[in-house]
Design an enzyme around this catalytic site. Structure first.
Site, PDB file in Angstrom:
ATOM      1  N   CYS A  93      -0.232   3.124  -9.606  1.00 36.99           N
ATOM      2  CA  CYS A  93      -1.589   2.669  -9.312  1.00 36.99           C
ATOM      3  C   CYS A  93      -2.579   3.438 -10.177  1.00 36.99           C
ATOM      4  CB  CYS A  93      -1.893   2.895  -7.830  1.00 36.99           C
ATOM      5  SG  CYS A  93      -3.522   2.322  -7.307  1.00 36.99           S
ATOM      6  N   HIS A 135       0.250  -5.763  -4.637  1.00 35.66           N
ATOM      7  CA  HIS A 135      -0.382  -4.449  -4.774  1.00 35.66           C
ATOM      8  C   HIS A 135      -1.899  -4.597  -4.869  1.00 35.66           C
ATOM      9  CE1 HIS A 135      -0.763  -0.255  -6.411  1.00 35.66           C
ATOM     10  NE2 HIS A 135      -1.859  -0.806  -6.914  1.00 35.66           N
ATOM     11  N   GLU A 136      -2.358  -5.482  -5.765  1.00 39.78           N
ATOM     12  CA  GLU A 136      -3.802  -5.658  -5.954  1.00 39.78           C
ATOM     13  C   GLU A 136      -4.455  -6.289  -4.731  1.00 39.78           C
ATOM     14  OE1 GLU A 136      -5.060  -4.049  -8.313  1.00 39.78           O
ATOM     15  OE2 GLU A 136      -3.239  -3.756  -9.476  1.00 39.78           O
ATOM     16  N   HIS A 139      -5.355  -3.815  -2.134  1.00 37.29           N
ATOM     17  CA  HIS A 139      -6.603  -3.089  -2.401  1.00 37.29           C
ATOM     18  C   HIS A 139      -7.801  -3.793  -1.776  1.00 37.29           C
ATOM     19  CE1 HIS A 139      -5.653   0.330  -4.920  1.00 37.29           C
ATOM     20  NE2 HIS A 139      -4.879  -0.417  -5.701  1.00 37.29           N
TER      21      HIS A 139
END
Length: 167
Positions: A93, A135-136, A139
């Site tokens: 990350c 993953h994004e 966020h």
């Protein structure tokens, strides 16, 4: 402009982002470019990086930029997982560039989003791209890979990918 990327521990990273409204699109166009510049900067400095979410630069909007075969602007995404097949991987990350975290992610998903022209899009994502978008997307909900660690031994410090960059 290459903006400062918020680092692990910054309380802003744990906040939930708001949807982008159509009337905000023009004002956000410079942010898209800044996000792509951040990806290029991380690649230069750390030797990795394919995508970034707006919260990582302090913008609390549901916005992701991906730079792979071409640049993608992903606005207000939704994810649908295809099947139950999972994969285990070491996740990196930009908000903790020298740390890898062992996580489980779905192997296949469908991404639905609005693009930079405010047109609806849909993409099937598999394997590394499925992992990347998960993953994004996390966020946007204030979730970091560290919060998805398989166990308390799932953390590994790494050196710079490019030895000439390490000091």
């Amino acid at each position: 402009m290459e903006r400062e990327i918020l680092l692990l521990g910054n309380p802003q990273l744990y906040e939930i982002s708001e949807d982008v409204k159509k009337e905000e699109l023009e004002d956000l166009r410079p942010v898209f470019e800044d996000m792509f510049d951040c990806i290029k900067g991380i690649r230069r400095d750390y030797g990795f990086g394919r995508a970034i979410a707006a919260p990582q630069i302090g913008i609390k909007k549901r916005l992701i930029c991906i730079l792979t075969d071409k640049p993608y602007v992903i606005i207000n995404p939704t994810l649908e997982f295809i099947g139950d097949e999972m994969m285990e991987l070491m996740d990196d990350c930009m908000s903790f560039p020298k740390l890898l975290v062992r996580v489980h992610r779905y192997r296949h998903c469908i991404l639905r989003y609005t693009d930079e022209n405010w047109e609806k899009q849909e993409m099937r994502m598999d394997d590394d791209m499925s992992e990347l978008i998960q993953h994004e997307y996390d966020h946007l909900d204030g979730i970091l890979a560290t919060m998805r660690a398989i166990d308390n031994k799932s953390f590994v410090m790494k050196k710079y990918a490019n030895p000439s960059l390490s000091k």
